[in-house]
Motif scaffolding. Structure first.
Motif, short mmCIF file in Angstrom:
data_model
loop_
_atom_site.label_atom_id
_atom_site.label_comp_id
_atom_site.label_asym_id
_atom_site.label_seq_id
_atom_site.Cartn_x
_atom_site.Cartn_y
_atom_site.Cartn_z
N PRO A 1 9.29 -6.78 -1.51
CA PRO A 1 8.96 -7.12 -0.13
C PRO A 1 7.47 -6.94 0.14
CG PRO A 1 9.83 -4.91 -0.19
CD PRO A 1 9.91 -5.45 -1.60
N SER A 2 7.04 -7.40 1.31
CA SER A 2 5.63 -7.30 1.67
C SER A 2 5.50 -6.99 3.15
CB SER A 2 4.91 -8.62 1.36
OG SER A 2 3.56 -8.57 1.77
N GLY A 3 4.56 -6.14 3.51
CA GLY A 3 4.34 -5.80 4.91
C GLY A 3 3.20 -6.59 5.52
N ARG A 4 3.29 -6.77 6.84
CA ARG A 4 2.16 -7.33 7.59
C ARG A 4 1.35 -6.20 8.23
NH1 ARG A 4 1.62 -12.47 9.63
NH2 ARG A 4 3.86 -12.87 9.69
N SER A 5 2.08 -5.23 8.79
CA SER A 5 1.45 -4.07 9.39
C SER A 5 1.33 -3.00 8.32
CB SER A 5 2.30 -3.55 10.56
OG SER A 5 1.82 -2.34 11.05
N THR A 6 0.28 -3.08 7.52
CA THR A 6 0.14 -2.20 6.36
C THR A 6 -0.89 -1.11 6.61
OG1 THR A 6 -1.49 -3.71 5.41
CG2 THR A 6 0.80 -4.00 4.73
N GLY A 7 -0.61 0.06 6.01
CA GLY A 7 -1.55 1.17 6.11
C GLY A 7 -2.68 1.04 5.10
N ALA A 8 -3.84 1.59 5.45
CA ALA A 8 -5.00 1.49 4.57
C ALA A 8 -4.79 2.23 3.25
CB ALA A 8 -6.24 2.05 5.28
N HIS A 9 -3.89 3.20 3.24
CA HIS A 9 -3.71 4.04 2.06
C HIS A 9 -2.55 3.60 1.19
CE1 HIS A 9 -6.68 6.69 3.85
NE2 HIS A 9 -5.97 6.69 4.97
N GLU A 10 -1.95 2.46 1.49
CA GLU A 10 -0.86 1.95 0.66
C GLU A 10 -1.37 1.48 -0.69
OE1 GLU A 10 1.83 -0.93 2.25
OE2 GLU A 10 1.77 -0.12 4.29
N ALA A 11 -0.47 1.49 -1.70
CA ALA A 11 -0.78 0.82 -2.95
C ALA A 11 -1.00 -0.66 -2.67
CB ALA A 11 0.38 1.01 -3.93
N LYS A 12 -1.86 -1.29 -3.49
CA LYS A 12 -2.34 -2.63 -3.18
C LYS A 12 -1.55 -3.73 -3.89
CE LYS A 12 -5.61 -0.60 -0.90
NZ LYS A 12 -5.36 -0.30 0.52
N GLU A 13 -1.14 -4.70 -3.10
CA GLU A 13 -0.59 -5.93 -3.67
C GLU A 13 -1.69 -6.72 -4.38
OE1 GLU A 13 2.76 -7.44 -0.51
OE2 GLU A 13 0.70 -8.06 -0.23
N LEU A 14 -1.28 -7.55 -5.30
CA LEU A 14 -2.21 -8.49 -5.93
C LEU A 14 -1.85 -9.89 -5.45
CD1 LEU A 14 -4.55 -8.67 -7.97
CD2 LEU A 14 -2.83 -9.11 -9.75
N ALA B 1 9.24 13.76 9.72
CA ALA B 1 10.05 12.80 8.97
C ALA B 1 9.14 11.81 8.26
CB ALA B 1 11.02 12.06 9.90
N LEU B 2 9.64 11.31 7.15
CA LEU B 2 8.93 10.35 6.31
C LEU B 2 9.59 8.99 6.42
CD1 LEU B 2 7.14 9.51 3.75
CD2 LEU B 2 9.09 10.30 2.38
N LEU B 3 8.79 7.95 6.70
CA LEU B 3 9.29 6.59 6.54
C LEU B 3 9.11 6.22 5.08
CD1 LEU B 3 10.52 4.50 8.53
CD2 LEU B 3 8.44 3.18 8.16
N TRP B 4 10.19 5.81 4.46
CA TRP B 4 10.24 5.66 3.00
C TRP B 4 10.27 4.19 2.63
CZ3 TRP B 4 13.67 4.15 -0.99
CH2 TRP B 4 13.50 4.78 -2.24
N LYS B 5 9.16 3.70 2.07
CA LYS B 5 9.04 2.31 1.66
C LYS B 5 8.58 2.28 0.21
CE LYS B 5 7.56 0.56 6.22
NZ LYS B 5 6.39 0.08 6.99
N VAL B 6 9.42 1.77 -0.67
CA VAL B 6 9.08 1.83 -2.09
C VAL B 6 7.82 1.04 -2.42
CG1 VAL B 6 11.34 2.40 -3.02
CG2 VAL B 6 10.80 0.03 -2.51
N ASN B 7 7.54 -0.04 -1.69
CA ASN B 7 6.38 -0.84 -2.07
C ASN B 7 5.06 -0.21 -1.63
OD1 ASN B 7 6.40 -1.64 0.73
ND2 ASN B 7 5.35 -3.54 0.13
N GLN B 8 5.13 0.84 -0.79
CA GLN B 8 3.90 1.52 -0.40
C GLN B 8 3.30 2.33 -1.54
OE1 GLN B 8 5.14 3.80 3.07
NE2 GLN B 8 4.03 2.40 4.40
N ILE B 9 4.12 2.75 -2.50
CA ILE B 9 3.64 3.61 -3.59
C ILE B 9 3.70 2.90 -4.93
CG2 ILE B 9 5.89 4.71 -3.93
CD1 ILE B 9 2.42 6.41 -4.12
N GLY B 10 4.65 1.95 -5.14
CA GLY B 10 4.57 1.07 -6.28
C GLY B 10 5.55 1.32 -7.41
#
Length: 431
Positions: free
Chosen positions: A43-56, A334-343
Motif C-alpha cells: 500500500p501507499s500513503g498520501r498523508s505521509t510522515g517525514a520519518h517514514e521509510a521511502k518508497e521508490l 498508543a502506536l499506529l502500526w503500518k508495515v510500509n512505514q518501516i519496510g
C-alpha cells in the motif's frame, strides 16, 4: 506438512499493479521449492510522515511520475537474487538480508515498497507451505478480533473538502462480536448518508480516499455532531465511541510555529485546549496525531491531561527508535502500526512488541492508497492488537479487510474474542 527444506526461496517475481487511487504499486510473488506461493501488494500513503521509510517511484511523465518500474526492478534484479536459497520461514534472517541489500537507513536505495513486498510475500509463502492461515502461522495464539475504528467522514489530504482533521471516526464498542460491530457500523454509515443528503444535498455523498463522506463543513464540531446524529438515527445511541485522526503535521506552519485550523492560528497550548473541549463535548476516546510529527512535548501534555488514548502515527512511523523516544517522554500511549512505514515485517513486529511491553496500545492501520490485499486483517489478529483502521465499510479495497476478518472470526469459532467495551481508548471512568 512440508519439511523446512521445502521452504527454500526458489523464485521472486514482481509487477506493477494499481491501487485504489489508480496509481501504480508493487506486487510481489515468492515461490518456494515445494511450490508454495506467497503474494503481497504494497500500500501507499498520501498523508505521509517525514520519518517514514521511502518508497521508490519513477518520476517522469508516465503515471504522473508515480510509476514503480524502478521498485519492480529492485525486486527482480537485486532483492530476489539476494534472498534466493534462504528459508522463507526464517523471517528475521530474510528481512535482515533485505535491509543489508538496500544499505540505507530509510530504504531509499531500493525502495521500502520493494523490500516490503518481498518481506510480506515470503511470510505468506511460508504460511502456505505449513498449511496454516497467516495469522496462525505468525502467532499460534492469535484469537483477538479487532475493534474497527471506522472512518466515516474524510478530511485533510484524504478528501477535497474543507475539514483539516483527516478522519472522523466511530468505534462500535457496544457490540458483542466483530461481525455485529461491522453490521452496526455499516448501518450507521447508511444513516449518516441519509442525514447528509437531507442537510446538504446529494453532493455531500461524495467519498474521500478511505471511503468516508466529504460533507461541506469546516468546523470539526459540526462533523462530530453529524456522527452523533448518524449513530442516533441508526438506533445505536450509547453503543459507539468517537475518535479523530488530526494529522496535524499537515496544518502546522513551521515558520510561524502555529497550527492553522479552519482559517485561524492556534498555538500548541490553544490546540490542546480545543482537544480537551472536543473530548468533553463529544465523547472522544482516541485522538491520532494531534500535533506535528516532532512535537513530542505537546503529545506528552495531551496524554497526561486527556485521560484517553493518544496515538502516534507520523510521530512514531512504526519505527522502534522513535517509539522508544516517545515512551521515555510519555508522548502518546498508543502506536499506529503500518508495515510500509518501516519496510519489513520483522521491524514492524518489533515495534508492536515494544509498544505492548510498555503498556502502549497498538492500532493496525491501512493506507489511503490501498489494494484489495487483505493482509492487515491477518496481521492484526496475529498481534492480538485489538484495534484496526481500514476505512469506511465501502469499496473493495476497504471491505476486503473487513471480509477477511469475518472469515477469521468464523475460523476461530468459540476461540474468537472481541474487546468491545474494553477498547483501550475507553478509560475506566467512561465504561
Amino acid at each position: 506438512m512440508q519439511s523446512a527444506g521445502g521452504r527454500t526461496i526458489q523464485e521472486v517475481r514482481a509487477r506493477e499493479v494499481l491501487d485504489c487511487r489508480g496509481l501504480p504499486t508493487v506486487q510481489v510473488d515468492v515461490v518456494l521449492a515445494d511450490g508454495s506461493l506467497g503474494r503481497a501488494d504494497v500500500p501507499s500513503g498520501r498523508s505521509t510522515g517525514a520519518h517514514e521509510a521511502k518508497e521508490l517511484r519513477d518520476g517522469g511523465t508516465r503515471y504522473g511520475g508515480y510509476g514503480v518500474r524502478r521498485a519492480v526492478a529492485s525486486v527482480v534484479d537485486v532483492l530476489g537474487p539476494g534472498v534466493h536459497g534462504l528459508q522463507a520461514d526464517a523471517q528475521r534472517v530474510l528481512d535482515r538480508r533485505l535491509v543489508e541489500l538496500d544499505g540505507t537507513p530509510d530504504k531509499s536505495a531500493l525502495g521500502a515498497n520493494a523490500l516490503l513486498g518481498v518481506s510480506l510475500a515470503a511470510a505468506r509463502a511460508a504460511a502456505a507451505s505449513t498449511g496454516l492461515p497467516l495469522y496462525r502461522y505468525l502467532d499460534s495464539d492469535g484469537h483477538l478480533l479487532p475493534v474497527p475504528l471506522v472512518n466515516l467522514i474524510n478530511g485533510g489530504r484524504h478528501a477535497a473538502g474543507q475539514l483539516q482533521f483527516q478522519e472522523f471516526i466511530v468505534i462500535p464498542t457496544g457490540a458483542p462480536t466483530f461481525s455485529e460491530a461491522l453490521a452496526e457500523s455499516s448501518e450507521v454509515n447508511l444513516a449518516l448518508g441519509e442525514v447528509l443528503e437531507e442537510r446538504y444535498g446529494r453532493a455531500a455523498l461524495a467519498l474521500g480516499d478511505e471511503g468516508g463522506y466529504v460533507p461541506p463543513v469546516s468546523d470539526p464540531r459540526e462533523a462530530l455532531e453529524l456522527l452523533h446524529v448518524g449513530v442516533e438515527r441508526a438506533g445505536y445511541t450509547g453503543r459507539f465511541q468517537y475518535g479523530l485522526d488530526c494529522a496535524a503535521t499537515h496544518f502546522y506552519d513551521a515558520d510561524e510555529r502555529v497550527y492553522r485550523l479552519a482559517g485561524k492560528p492556534f498555538t500548541s497550548e490553544e490546540l490542546l485546549s480545543l482537544y480537551l473541549e472536543l473530548i468533553r463535548d463529544f465523547g472522544i476516546t482516541t485522538i491520532e496525531d494531534p500535533f506535528a510529527e516532532d512535537d513530542f512535548a505537546s503529545f506528552t501534555d495531551l496524554t497526561r491531561e486527556s485521560g484517553i488514548q493518544i496515538v502516534g502515527d507520523d510521530l512514531f512511523v512504526t519505527n522502534p527508535e522513535r517509539l522508544l523516544r516517545g515512551i521515555e517522554q510519555g508522548s502518546a500511549n498508543a502506536l499506529l502500526w503500518k508495515v510500509n512505514q518501516i519496510g519489513t515485517l520483522s521491524e514492524a513486529m518489533d515495534a508492536a512488541a515494544i509498544a505492548t511491553s510498555h503498556g502502549y496500545g497498538v492500532c493496525v492501520s491501512e493506507r489511503s492508497g490501498e489494494t484489495e490485499d487483505p493482509i492487515i486483517a491477518d496481521l492484526v489478529v496475529a498481534l492480538n492488537a485489538g484495534q484496526i483502521k481500514t476505512g469506511a465499510p465501502v469499496r473493495g479495497e476497504r471491505t476486503a479487510k473487513y471480509n477477511r476478518l469475518l472469515q477469521i472470526e468464523e475460523e476461530l469459532g468459540a476461540a474468537a474474542r472481541y474487546p468491545g467495551p474494553q477498547f483501550p481508548g475507553v478509560s475506566a471512568s467512561r465504561r
